[in-house]
Design a protein around this motif. Structure first.
Motif, PDB file in Angstrom:
ATOM      1  N   PRO A 120       0.760  -1.105   0.590  1.00 29.86           N
ATOM      2  CA  PRO A 120       0.264  -0.313  -0.544  1.00 29.86           C
ATOM      3  C   PRO A 120       0.946   1.161   0.205  1.00 29.86           C
ATOM      4  O   PRO A 120       0.760   2.129  -0.645  1.00 29.86           O
ATOM      5  CB  PRO A 120      -0.977  -0.149   0.583  1.00 29.86           C
ATOM      6  N   GLU A 121       1.560   1.547   0.829  1.00 28.89           N
ATOM      7  CA  GLU A 121       2.424   2.383   0.872  1.00 28.89           C
ATOM      8  C   GLU A 121       3.375   2.804  -0.536  1.00 28.89           C
ATOM      9  O   GLU A 121       4.045   3.701  -0.664  1.00 28.89           O
ATOM     10  CB  GLU A 121       3.945   2.769   1.717  1.00 28.89           C
ATOM     11  N   ILE A 122       3.588   1.712  -1.468  1.00 27.12           N
ATOM     12  CA  ILE A 122       4.046   2.191  -2.333  1.00 27.12           C
ATOM     13  C   ILE A 122       3.044   2.709  -3.263  1.00 27.12           C
ATOM     14  O   ILE A 122       3.401   3.771  -3.994  1.00 27.12           O
ATOM     15  CB  ILE A 122       5.058   0.864  -3.019  1.00 27.12           C
ATOM     16  N   LEU A 123       2.184   2.127  -3.798  1.00 22.14           N
ATOM     17  CA  LEU A 123       0.614   1.972  -4.158  1.00 22.14           C
ATOM     18  C   LEU A 123       0.791   3.357  -4.036  1.00 22.14           C
ATOM     19  O   LEU A 123       0.773   4.673  -5.015  1.00 22.14           O
ATOM     20  CB  LEU A 123      -0.257   1.724  -3.767  1.00 22.14           C
ATOM     21  N   ASP A 124       0.518   4.119  -2.768  1.00 11.74           N
ATOM     22  CA  ASP A 124       0.353   5.729  -2.317  1.00 11.74           C
ATOM     23  C   ASP A 124       1.521   6.346  -2.832  1.00 11.74           C
ATOM     24  O   ASP A 124       0.519   7.573  -3.789  1.00 11.74           O
ATOM     25  CB  ASP A 124       0.067   5.887  -0.706  1.00 11.74           C
ATOM     26  N   LEU A 125       2.404   5.880  -3.709  1.00 10.45           N
ATOM     27  CA  LEU A 125       3.333   6.756  -3.359  1.00 10.45           C
ATOM     28  C   LEU A 125       3.495   7.315  -5.022  1.00 10.45           C
ATOM     29  O   LEU A 125       3.583   8.145  -5.607  1.00 10.45           O
ATOM     30  CB  LEU A 125       4.536   6.197  -3.058  1.00 10.45           C
ATOM     31  N   LEU A 126       3.128   6.405  -5.940  1.00 10.28           N
ATOM     32  CA  LEU A 126       2.523   6.234  -7.136  1.00 10.28           C
ATOM     33  C   LEU A 126       1.640   6.897  -7.608  1.00 10.28           C
ATOM     34  O   LEU A 126       1.535   8.327  -8.432  1.00 10.28           O
ATOM     35  CB  LEU A 126       3.170   4.764  -7.296  1.00 10.28           C
ATOM     36  N   ARG A 127       0.491   7.218  -6.935  1.00 10.31           N
ATOM     37  CA  ARG A 127      -1.190   7.640  -7.259  1.00 10.31           C
ATOM     38  C   ARG A 127      -0.554   9.506  -6.500  1.00 10.31           C
ATOM     39  O   ARG A 127      -1.054   9.841  -7.444  1.00 10.31           O
ATOM     40  CB  ARG A 127      -1.768   7.095  -5.900  1.00 10.31           C
ATOM     41  N   GLU A 128       0.613   9.283  -5.606  1.00 12.21           N
ATOM     42  CA  GLU A 128       0.068  10.811  -5.493  1.00 12.21           C
ATOM     43  C   GLU A 128       1.537  11.570  -6.942  1.00 12.21           C
ATOM     44  O   GLU A 128       1.117  12.529  -6.775  1.00 12.21           O
ATOM     45  CB  GLU A 128       1.108  10.857  -4.131  1.00 12.21           C
ATOM     46  N   ALA A 129       2.143  10.247  -6.817  1.00 11.62           N
ATOM     47  CA  ALA A 129       2.930  11.578  -8.138  1.00 11.62           C
ATOM     48  C   ALA A 129       2.153  11.743  -9.530  1.00 11.62           C
ATOM     49  O   ALA A 129       2.617  12.705 -10.448  1.00 11.62           O
ATOM     50  CB  ALA A 129       4.178  10.177  -8.472  1.00 11.62           C
ATOM     51  N   GLU A 130       1.223  10.382  -9.686  1.00 13.87           N
ATOM     52  CA  GLU A 130       0.079  10.863 -11.202  1.00 13.87           C
ATOM     53  C   GLU A 130      -0.066  11.951 -11.281  1.00 13.87           C
ATOM     54  O   GLU A 130      -0.512  13.107 -11.731  1.00 13.87           O
ATOM     55  CB  GLU A 130       0.166   9.198 -11.453  1.00 13.87           C
ATOM     56  N   GLN A 131      -1.198  11.750  -9.431  1.00 10.80           N
ATOM     57  CA  GLN A 131      -2.464  13.032  -8.951  1.00 10.80           C
ATOM     58  C   GLN A 131      -1.638  14.484  -9.543  1.00 10.80           C
ATOM     59  O   GLN A 131      -2.466  15.424  -9.414  1.00 10.80           O
ATOM     60  CB  GLN A 131      -2.635  12.679  -8.000  1.00 10.80           C
ATOM     61  N   VAL A 132      -0.931  14.293  -8.570  1.00  5.64           N
ATOM     62  CA  VAL A 132      -0.193  15.478  -8.045  1.00  5.64           C
ATOM     63  C   VAL A 132       0.285  16.246  -9.953  1.00  5.64           C
ATOM     64  O   VAL A 132       0.272  17.752  -9.553  1.00  5.64           O
ATOM     65  CB  VAL A 132       1.073  16.030  -7.370  1.00  5.64           C
ATOM     66  N   THR A 133       0.584  15.437 -10.793  1.00 11.20           N
ATOM     67  CA  THR A 133       1.337  16.650 -12.109  1.00 11.20           C
ATOM     68  C   THR A 133       0.349  15.984 -13.386  1.00 11.20           C
ATOM     69  O   THR A 133       0.423  16.013 -14.179  1.00 11.20           O
ATOM     70  CB  THR A 133       2.276  15.878 -11.970  1.00 11.20           C
ATOM     71  N   GLN A 134      -1.305  15.597 -12.419  1.00 11.60           N
ATOM     72  CA  GLN A 134      -2.035  14.982 -14.258  1.00 11.60           C
ATOM     73  C   GLN A 134      -2.499  15.968 -15.220  1.00 11.60           C
ATOM     74  O   GLN A 134      -2.692  16.015 -16.421  1.00 11.60           O
ATOM     75  CB  GLN A 134      -2.773  14.231 -13.446  1.00 11.60           C
ATOM     76  N   ALA A 135      -2.119  17.130 -14.228  1.00 12.53           N
ATOM     77  CA  ALA A 135      -2.716  18.029 -15.449  1.00 12.53           C
ATOM     78  C   ALA A 135      -1.761  19.129 -16.284  1.00 12.53           C
ATOM     79  O   ALA A 135      -1.487  20.033 -16.403  1.00 12.53           O
ATOM     80  CB  ALA A 135      -3.735  20.065 -14.466  1.00 12.53           C
ATOM     81  N   ASN A 136      -0.135  19.300 -15.676  1.00 11.37           N
ATOM     82  CA  ASN A 136       0.596  19.443 -16.075  1.00 11.37           C
ATOM     83  C   ASN A 136       0.983  18.560 -17.492  1.00 11.37           C
ATOM     84  O   ASN A 136       0.562  17.694 -18.477  1.00 11.37           O
ATOM     85  CB  ASN A 136       2.226  19.189 -16.034  1.00 11.37           C
TER      86      ASN A 136
END
Length: 259
Positions: A120-136
């Motif tokens: 779960p901690e790895i999944l959360d990390l990957l999701r955060e990277a995608e979500q924070v930058t998704q509009a770039n």
């Protein structure tokens, strides 16, 4: 190389008749780099992360649209537990330390690879990277994590088989486009250029489907030594290639020319 030489090399690279939209990197040689210097493998991987930072900055400077990096393969789990934990720790630090800079640089992060069995901690990390930058809208940095091309193709085949079983798809409708639409990279163009460092000349289960018409550049340097000059050199080599995609060279006998 002096700054003036780098600028000249960049100019020459941009003046070539072709420039890749999507570059993929097989970052190989961290362990050998460390061993050659009498250093622990961890130091090789740490320096490899620094090389990754340089590669991302170079891709931005060189106006590459997509940069895919083979960060952790599905087969890497078979490495010694201590090394696996070290690699995961470096990934964690890279995202934690670099996500703000990537976001500020208008970089969009995409992650490909199997996620079903990740902690779960790895999944959360990957999701955060995608979500924070998704509009770039700048460089798309595609991180291949827990990725294996054979596994990806097998998963696509299972998805299509399920669609057939449910009556949503006829077997005769399965073609290359249908398979590609089920891959992790369905919304990403195929790589134009794949670069592998360390002198090895193989794909190692990386983007097997997507690499059908990619150009390959194999560099003798080890990954921690990869820099913008090496990147520009690979682009220059790519620029001299004749990409025909199974057709004829326009200058070849029998080739059709525009009227």
């Amino acid at each position: 190389m002096a700054a003036g030489d780098i600028l000249e090399a960049e100019t020459n690279a941009r003046d070539l008749r072709a420039s890749p939209r999507h570059v993929a990197l097989i970052m190989d040689g961290n362990g050998r780099w460390a061993a050659a210097r009498g250093l622990p493998r961890f130091e090789g991987h740490r320096r490899g992360v620094e090389a990754l930072r340089r590669a991302v900055r170079a891709a931005i400077n060189l106006r590459i649209d997509y940069l895919t990096v083979y960060s952790f393969s599905a087969e890497n789990w078979s490495r010694p537990r201590e090394e696996v934990e070290m690699l995961l720790g470096l990934l964690h630090r890279f995202i934690r330390n670099d996500l703000a800079e990537l976001h500020a640089s208008n970089v969009r992060v995409r992650v490909i690879g199997a996620r079903g069995d990740l902690a779960p901690e790895i999944l959360d990390l990957l999701r955060e990277a995608e979500q924070v930058t998704q509009a770039n809208a700048g460089l798309t940095l595609v991180v291949a994590f827990n990725y294996g091309a054979r596994q990806e193709i097998a998963a696509a085949a299972r998805a299509l088989a399920e669609m057939v079983a449910l009556g949503r798809l006829a077997p005769g409708e399965i073609d290359a486009e249908a398979i590609a639409a089920q891959l992790d990279t369905a919304d990403i163009p195929d790589p134009d250029l794949i670069i592998r460092t360390s002198g090895e000349q193989r794909l190692s289960n990386f983007l097997l489907w997507q690499a059908a018409y990619a150009e390959f550049v194999f560099l003798p340097i080890l990954w921690p030594d990869f820099d913008e000059v090496a990147f520009i050199g690979a682009l220059a080599e790519y620029g001299h290639r004749d990409r025909r995609f199974g057709g004829l060279d326009a200058a070849a006998p029998g080739a059709k020319t525009a009227s």
